[in-house]
Design an enzyme around this catalytic site. Structure first.
Site, mmCIF file in Angstrom:
data_model
loop_
_atom_site.group_PDB
_atom_site.id
_atom_site.type_symbol
_atom_site.label_atom_id
_atom_site.label_comp_id
_atom_site.label_asym_id
_atom_site.label_seq_id
_atom_site.Cartn_x
_atom_site.Cartn_y
_atom_site.Cartn_z
ATOM 1 N N CYS A 147 -9.647 1.838 4.713
ATOM 2 C CA CYS A 147 -8.392 1.111 4.873
ATOM 3 C C CYS A 147 -8.676 -0.356 5.128
ATOM 4 O O CYS A 147 -9.537 -0.711 5.921
ATOM 5 C CB CYS A 147 -7.618 1.689 6.050
ATOM 6 S SG CYS A 147 -6.001 1.008 6.225
ATOM 7 N N GLU A 151 0.851 -1.169 0.000
ATOM 8 C CA GLU A 151 0.000 0.000 0.000
ATOM 9 C C GLU A 151 0.897 1.232 0.000
ATOM 10 O O GLU A 151 1.926 1.236 0.664
ATOM 11 C CB GLU A 151 -0.792 -0.052 1.304
ATOM 12 C CG GLU A 151 -1.908 0.900 1.414
ATOM 13 C CD GLU A 151 -2.536 0.786 2.799
ATOM 14 O OE1 GLU A 151 -3.723 0.510 2.861
ATOM 15 O OE2 GLU A 151 -1.845 0.984 3.808
ATOM 16 N N CYS A 178 6.485 -7.874 7.575
ATOM 17 C CA CYS A 178 7.673 -7.477 8.345
ATOM 18 C C CYS A 178 7.995 -8.584 9.338
ATOM 19 O O CYS A 178 7.092 -9.181 9.914
ATOM 20 C CB CYS A 178 7.418 -6.170 9.095
ATOM 21 S SG CYS A 178 8.867 -5.586 10.025
ATOM 22 N N CYS A 181 3.966 8.042 1.374
ATOM 23 C CA CYS A 181 4.428 7.032 2.311
ATOM 24 C C CYS A 181 4.659 5.744 1.544
ATOM 25 O O CYS A 181 3.756 5.231 0.887
ATOM 26 C CB CYS A 181 3.398 6.828 3.397
ATOM 27 S SG CYS A 181 4.008 5.672 4.603
HETATM 28 FE FE1 SF4 Z 1 7.945 -1.302 11.798
HETATM 29 FE FE2 SF4 Z 1 7.798 -3.065 13.838
HETATM 30 FE FE3 SF4 Z 1 5.716 -2.806 12.163
HETATM 31 FE FE4 SF4 Z 1 7.955 -3.947 11.314
HETATM 32 S S1 SF4 Z 1 6.608 -4.758 12.913
HETATM 33 S S2 SF4 Z 1 6.754 -2.406 10.220
HETATM 34 S S3 SF4 Z 1 9.514 -2.792 12.433
HETATM 35 S S4 SF4 Z 1 6.521 -1.199 13.536
#
Ligand code: SF4
Ligand code: SAH
Length: 386
Positions: free
Chosen positions: A357, A107, A127, A120
């Site tokens: 969203c 996104e 992640c 952004c």
């Molecule tokens: Fe950022 Fe932590 Fe989310 Fe990963 S898990 S995108 S490091 S806030």
């Protein structure tokens, strides 16, 4: 690295994947042409076609000459990622769901504000760092984005406004690497893409207006100091290691003192001595939003060159955390302001795009009113220190 790209491409013929020129930094593009036995200045021409003119068809790059175009068509391509859907909010925010190779979705969001517009940008699909308050983390890690997929988000944003054609490629004035993913865990691709953001032959955005946000991957941050001059935001979220260990698990590996030292080194490495770090602090009700936390934070950051961005927690389905009340946010803010800090905060948004969203890319995207976070991030760039 690039010479490998070019030589593999040369050997490959038509059956193998082509090199995606969209993601090559100026240095990589120059090397690519040198490896092809071409002059270096071809890189400048191609960069301008792609990033100034928005051209993806190599045949349209008329100043390259027919023979070179034929050669390029065989081994290379300009392939942006694909917009799946676009959503415009009443306040001018535009959000895209973008499909990337291999079935992933990301996104990106463009937030106009005054004369500026902040994009952004995502750096990974998912992640791996699993911060306890982040829905991207809850998805787990799928893969790194390529440099083409990262810079492609800037390219697509400009394209979607027809701004290449109008010669108004500067529709994106600021970029924050605050979308999905931890940018420092995708180091080479993020650096190549940020080089293109700053490069005059591409987007020519000022280094102060490109911000990388990290949860604290210290060795990579130390490396970044050697190769990049972008602005730095660090996701702190807690004033002590005990609490930060719970919220941001990577803190167990690189605790606060080590992280702040690395941030300071990053700032010191900049030629421009007026830079500061943006400290991001997501406020979660009853967890890290008490007056004592604010006082402890004020002490922790004493003498640290920073401004502070408070982000009230955005709720999502799989989280038990709560957003703090407006009063709790103001109280926290006041303690820091009284201690002499520059502090920005976003308390309410609730605009239509937030409601949408998650509908954009279904299960893949988090439901944390991400655009609100981006807006807060954009706001931090309003205050230019120095
Ligand atoms: Fe950022 Fe932590 Fe989310 Fe990963 S898990 S995108 S490091 S806030
Ligand atoms: N991985 C990087 C950049 C992406 S997250 C990082 O962690 O810095 C961008 C910012 O949004 C970070 O400060 C992150 O901590 C914050 N954030 C993540 N989930 C949030 C949520 N649910 N509510 C408020 N802020 C959140």
């Amino acid at each position: 690295m690039t010479s490998t790209i070019a030589s593999i491409a040369q050997q490959s013929g038509r059956d193998r994947p082509r090199v995606n020129l969209l993601g090559l930094s100026r240095r990589q593009m120059e090397q690519f042409f040198l490896d092809l036995g071409e002059k270096k200045f071809r890189a400048q021409q191609v960069l301008k076609w792609i990033h100034h003119a928005g051209v993806t068809d190599i045949e349209e790059m008329t100043n390259l000459g027919k023979a070179l175009r034929d050669k390029l068509v065989d081994i290379a391509e300009v392939r942006p990622p694909e917009i799946v859907s676009q959503h415009d909010s009443g306040d001018g925010t535009r959000k895209w769901a973008i499909a990337v190779d291999g079935g992933g979705m990301i996104e990106s969001v463009l937030i106009p504000e005054g004369g500026r517009a902040t994009l952004c940008v995502s750096s990974q699909v998912g992640c791996s760092l699993d911060c306890s308050f982040c829905s991207t983390g809850k998805q787990g890690f799928q893969r790194d984005l390529s440099a083409a997929e990262i810079i492609g988000q800037v390219w697509l944003a400009i394209k979607s406004y027809d701004a290449f054609q109008s010669g108004n490629g500067r529709i994106v004035t600021n970029v924050v690497m605050m979308g999905m993913g931890e940018p420092l865990l995708n180091f080479d691709n993020v650096v190549a893409a940020m080089d293109l953001m700053l490069e005059d032959l591409a987007y020519g955005i000022s280094k102060r207006r490109v911000t990388l946000s990290t949860s604290g991957v210290v060795p990579a941050l130390d490396r970044l100091a050697e190769v990049s001059e972008v602005s730095l935001a660090v996701s702190l979220h807690a004033p002590n290691d005990e609490l930060r260990n719970q919220l941001v698990p990577i803190n167990r590996k690189y605790p606060i003192a080590v992280l702040l030292e690395s941030c300071r080194n990053y700032i010191d490495a900049q030629r421009d001595n007026k830079r500061v770090v943006t400290v991001e602090y997501t406020l979660i009700a009853g967890i890290n939003d008490q007056r004592e936390h604010a006082r402890e934070l004020a002490v922790l950051l004493r003498d640290f060159p920073c401004k502070i961005n408070l982000i009230p927690f955005n709720t999502f389905d799989q989280s038990d955390y709560q957003r703090p009340s407006g009063n709790a946010v103001s109280r926290f803010w006041q303690v820091l302001v009284d201690a002499g800090y520059i502090v920005t905060v976003r308390t309410t948004r609730g605009d239509d795009i937030n409601a949408a969203c998650g509908q954009l890319v279904g299960q893949v995207v988090d439901r944390t009113r991400r655009s609100e976070r981006y807006r807060a991030a954009a706001e931090t760039q309003v205050i230019e220190v120095g």
